[in-house]
Write a protein that holds these residues in place. Structure first.
Motif, PDB file in Angstrom:
ATOM      1  N   ARG A 236       0.847  -1.201   0.000  1.00  0.00           N
ATOM      2  CA  ARG A 236       0.000   0.000   0.000  1.00  0.00           C
ATOM      3  C   ARG A 236       0.881   1.249   0.000  1.00  0.00           C
ATOM      4  NH1 ARG A 236      -5.006   2.268   2.095  1.00  0.00           N
ATOM      5  NH2 ARG A 236      -6.066   0.260   2.176  1.00  0.00           N
ATOM      6  N   PRO A 237       0.694   2.153  -0.947  1.00  0.00           N
ATOM      7  CA  PRO A 237       1.532   3.358  -1.008  1.00  0.00           C
ATOM      8  C   PRO A 237       1.288   4.262   0.195  1.00  0.00           C
ATOM      9  CG  PRO A 237      -0.253   3.477  -2.607  1.00  0.00           C
ATOM     10  CD  PRO A 237      -0.280   2.103  -2.040  1.00  0.00           C
ATOM     11  N   ARG A 238       2.373   4.854   0.669  1.00  0.00           N
ATOM     12  CA  ARG A 238       2.284   5.727   1.850  1.00  0.00           C
ATOM     13  C   ARG A 238       1.751   7.099   1.477  1.00  0.00           C
ATOM     14  NH1 ARG A 238       1.715   2.837   6.129  1.00  0.00           N
ATOM     15  NH2 ARG A 238       3.203   1.109   6.215  1.00  0.00           N
ATOM     16  N   HIS A 239       2.204   7.576   0.328  1.00  0.00           N
ATOM     17  CA  HIS A 239       1.718   8.879  -0.119  1.00  0.00           C
ATOM     18  C   HIS A 239       1.424   8.825  -1.610  1.00  0.00           C
ATOM     19  CE1 HIS A 239       5.796   8.511   1.347  1.00  0.00           C
ATOM     20  NE2 HIS A 239       5.515   9.245   2.415  1.00  0.00           N
ATOM     21  N   GLU A 240       0.977   9.950  -2.097  1.00  0.00           N
ATOM     22  CA  GLU A 240       0.642  10.068  -3.511  1.00  0.00           C
ATOM     23  C   GLU A 240       1.854   9.771  -4.386  1.00  0.00           C
ATOM     24  OE1 GLU A 240      -2.257  10.268  -4.672  1.00  0.00           O
ATOM     25  OE2 GLU A 240      -1.733  10.542  -6.790  1.00  0.00           O
ATOM     26  N   GLN A 241       3.053  10.285  -3.950  1.00  0.00           N
ATOM     27  CA  GLN A 241       4.284  10.061  -4.720  1.00  0.00           C
ATOM     28  C   GLN A 241       4.562   8.567  -4.875  1.00  0.00           C
ATOM     29  OE1 GLN A 241       5.449  12.523  -6.141  1.00  0.00           O
ATOM     30  NE2 GLN A 241       4.566  14.216  -4.957  1.00  0.00           N
ATOM     31  N   ASP A 242       4.361   7.857  -3.777  1.00  0.00           N
ATOM     32  CA  ASP A 242       4.532   6.412  -3.767  1.00  0.00           C
ATOM     33  C   ASP A 242       3.672   5.754  -4.837  1.00  0.00           C
ATOM     34  OD1 ASP A 242       6.357   5.434  -2.071  1.00  0.00           O
ATOM     35  OD2 ASP A 242       4.938   4.570  -0.635  1.00  0.00           O
ATOM     36  N   ASP A 323     -10.705   1.853   0.707  1.00  0.00           N
ATOM     37  CA  ASP A 323     -10.819   3.046   1.548  1.00  0.00           C
ATOM     38  C   ASP A 323     -12.164   3.741   1.360  1.00  0.00           C
ATOM     39  OD1 ASP A 323      -8.279   2.488   2.360  1.00  0.00           O
ATOM     40  OD2 ASP A 323      -7.309   3.988   1.085  1.00  0.00           O
TER      41      ASP A 323
END
Length: 593
Positions: A236-242, A323
């Motif tokens: 799961r990506p931590r932020h949008e950049q991820d 989510d």
DNA sequence: ATCGTAGGCGCC
DNA sequence: AAAGGGCGCCTACGAT
């Protein structure tokens, strides 16, 4: 009959409080009645009451019925309000659901329902703010009455005027009851009124079930969901950049292959098609089934299809999906009791098209299990029942209906299956074409039933399911109608649609009778339906009652089949065997083994 | 900006 | 000769 207490205003909060204070438990049978079409009164075996508060919901009165009194309301908005308050009534008459059955189509708001029942065109329904400036004799009736002399409802009432005071509420309720009376007179004019009325009732309760499904949701194990999604997308990506980086990495796997070109937009089918052309794969479109044959020989195709799969998860069934739709461990979406076509249930939030790969995340809560049941070969069995084909019904005596069909046709089982499905779907080409001749010879009654529907559809005439649902044809096939040269295509499309709808629609009706029977009988076990999937029920139940619930599901299927087909014209229909595969499981993915 | 359509794909 | 039904939801794209 029960004691009757007259009331003037019915509102959700007060209703719920009153029901509770009267000792009504969820699932209790509520005895209800109406007096003189004005106001609503109701009572239970434990006492009677009245109520009055300012926040209204469109609860109508109830109709009196010696055998099965039931709530009456315009549409399932009312059911949703009651469910939100924790009240689940046993039965109802849903005017909107009844309208969709009797008149076809999808739209069924009060103004449209009322117009249809009064024989006036929906095109002339008045709208708010429409003033008769020319003074052309527009008689919109009396402001304190919902109905106008021309057979329409007053638009100010429809837009909320019904809720402005107790008198309006009472009249609005009475008008819903009047709509029921009119609907019942429509039903009485049909060939098999008892049958249709029974179906309207199960379809109505199905709307109630939909409100409950939307409120309850489907149990989801969030950790398991993340784990499964991660197998396609990575953690799961931590932020949008991820997320952007992960997406770029996935794209690059395909884009870096020889001949693809980094400028290709993988999300643009036209780009993909010309890219495939460059690497020597010439296809009219880039659908997966068309590309599949090239997978073994083309590295690019293989990578593209893998990318597509992950992209589907990312965009539709990924972390964002979880989510957005999961709260308190339940995946929730809106439900509709019948679509605008053949009358199947529909669900949003991906509840009806969740990829099989993700079913491992659908997990019973602690102390609970799922009982999963899916109907075996429901459509051919329903065809046997509704057509009254004795030979086809006899085939349904077997667990595997296709085995006796294959024997009779003298073909392999796989060919028999294709032939049966082709007949129901209107396909006559390929391998199915050969076996279809055998179907005609062996099961002429069933095949004629399908042919009749096909011909009605081609002619643009409405067809009807066995339960009495009107399948509207006039707005189907328009995409071809512009061009006279494709009128043949339009006719063929209508024929196929009609042919399938009488089977699919009848199957949907039986399924809903089954579901509402489970709903009614499952309360004692604490069993709750959490998913309806056209021919499959998923029931959430305390673990100690799992085995009993499994038996209940089969009992309910037999009861539903008896209820739904007992009054059929043909004795063969009543003898058709219906079977379900029923398992007690903890995760949805445990089902098939 | 918002809408409808087409291509696409997930489930039955 | 060929002709597969239904739904929801995503993206890209052209029209408004």
């Amino acid at each position: 009959m029960h004691a009757l207490e007259m009331i003037e205003v019915v509102d959700a909060a007060a209703l719920i409080e009153a029901l509770r204070s009267a000792g009504v438990q969820q699932g209790d049978q509520l005895g209800l009645a109406i007096a003189d079409g004005i106001g609503a009164g109701f009572a239970t075996d434990t006492g009677s009451w009245s109520m009055s508060t300012p926040h209204p919901v469109p609860v109508a009165a109830a109709i009196e019925d010696a055998f099965s009194p039931r709530w009456t309301w315009w549409n399932s908005d009312t059911a949703a309000v009651l469910v939100a308050g924790g009240v689940r009534v046993a039965r109802c008459w849903d005017v909107s659901a009844a309208h969709r059955m009797l008149f076809g189509g999808w739209r069924s708001e009060p103004a449209r329902v009322w117009a249809a029942l009064n024989g006036v065109s929906a095109a002339t329904i008045p709208v708010m703010g429409q003033l008769d400036l020319l003074g052309g004799g527009g008689d919109d009736g009396q402001p304190d009455r919902p109905g106008r002399p021309d057979g329409h409802l007053r638009p100010d009432w429809v837009a909320g005027g019904w809720a402005t005071n107790p008198s309006h509420l009472a009249q609005w309720a009475a008008t819903a009851c009047r709509a029921v009376a009119l609907q019942r007179s429509v039903i009485a004019s049909l060939p098999d009124p008892a049958r249709v009325e029974v179906t309207v009732r199960s379809e109505s309760v199905a709307e109630l079930l939909c409100a409950e499904l939307a409120a309850d949701g489907l149990p989801i194990d969030l950790a398991a969901a993340d784990e499964i999604i991660a197998t396609f997308l990575g953690p799961r990506p931590r932020h949008e950049q991820d997320a952007i980086a992960a997406r770029r990495r996935r794209d690059d796997v395909v884009l870096s292959l020889p001949g693809v070109g980094s400028g290709t937009d993988l999300r643009n089918p036209a780009h993909v098609r010309s890219m495939l052309d460059r690497v020597g794969v010439d296809v009219p479109d880039t659908r997966a089934w068309r590309l599949e044959p090239f997978r073994a020989t083309s590295e690019v195709v293989d990578a593209l299809l893998t990318w597509r799969k992950a992209e589907r998860i990312e965009t539709t069934f990924g972390f964002g999906w979880i989510d957005k739709h999961v709260r308190d461990g339940r995946l929730r979406g809106a439900w509709s009791g019948s679509d605008g076509a053949a009358g199947r249930m529909t669900a949003q939030a991906g509840l009806h098209n969740m990829p099989a790969d993700l079913r491992g995340a659908v997990k019973a809560e602690p102390g609970h299990v799922f009982v999963r049941a899916d109907l075996g070969q429901i459509e051919p069995r329903v065809l046997a029942a509704v057509s009254g084909d004795a030979q086809f019904a006899a085939a349904a005596a077997e667990d595997d209906m296709y085995a006796p069909v294959a024997a009779r046709l003298g073909v392999d089982r796989s060919v028999a299956k294709i032939a049966v499905l082709a007949a129901m779907y209107g396909q006559t080409s390929g391998a199915a074409g050969q076996a279809l001749q055998g179907m005609d010879n062996s099961y002429p009654v069933a095949m004629q039933y399908l042919r009749d529907a096909d011909e009605q559809g081609r002619a643009g005439n409405d067809v009807f399911t066995a339960g009495g649902r009107r399948i509207r044809m006039w707005d189907f096939g328009d995409q071809y109608a512009e061009n006279p040269s494709t009128e043949r295509s339009a006719m063929a499309a209508r024929g196929r649609f009609a042919r399938n709808a009488v089977v699919q629609g009848a199957a949907a009706e039986l399924f809903k009778v089954w579901a509402v029977t489970v709903r009614a009988r499952g309360g004692a076990l604490g069993a709750r339906i959490v998913l309806c999937l056209h021919d499959e029920l998923l029931v959430h139940v305390p673990s100690e009652h799992g085995a009993a619930a499994a038996r209940l599901l089969d009992d309910c299927l037999q009861e539903a089949a008896w209820r739904h087909f007992r009054s059929a014209r043909h004795t063969a229909a009543a003898t058709v065997r219906f079977v379900a595969d029923i398992t007690v499981i903890e995760k949805w993915s445990d089902a098939k083994g």
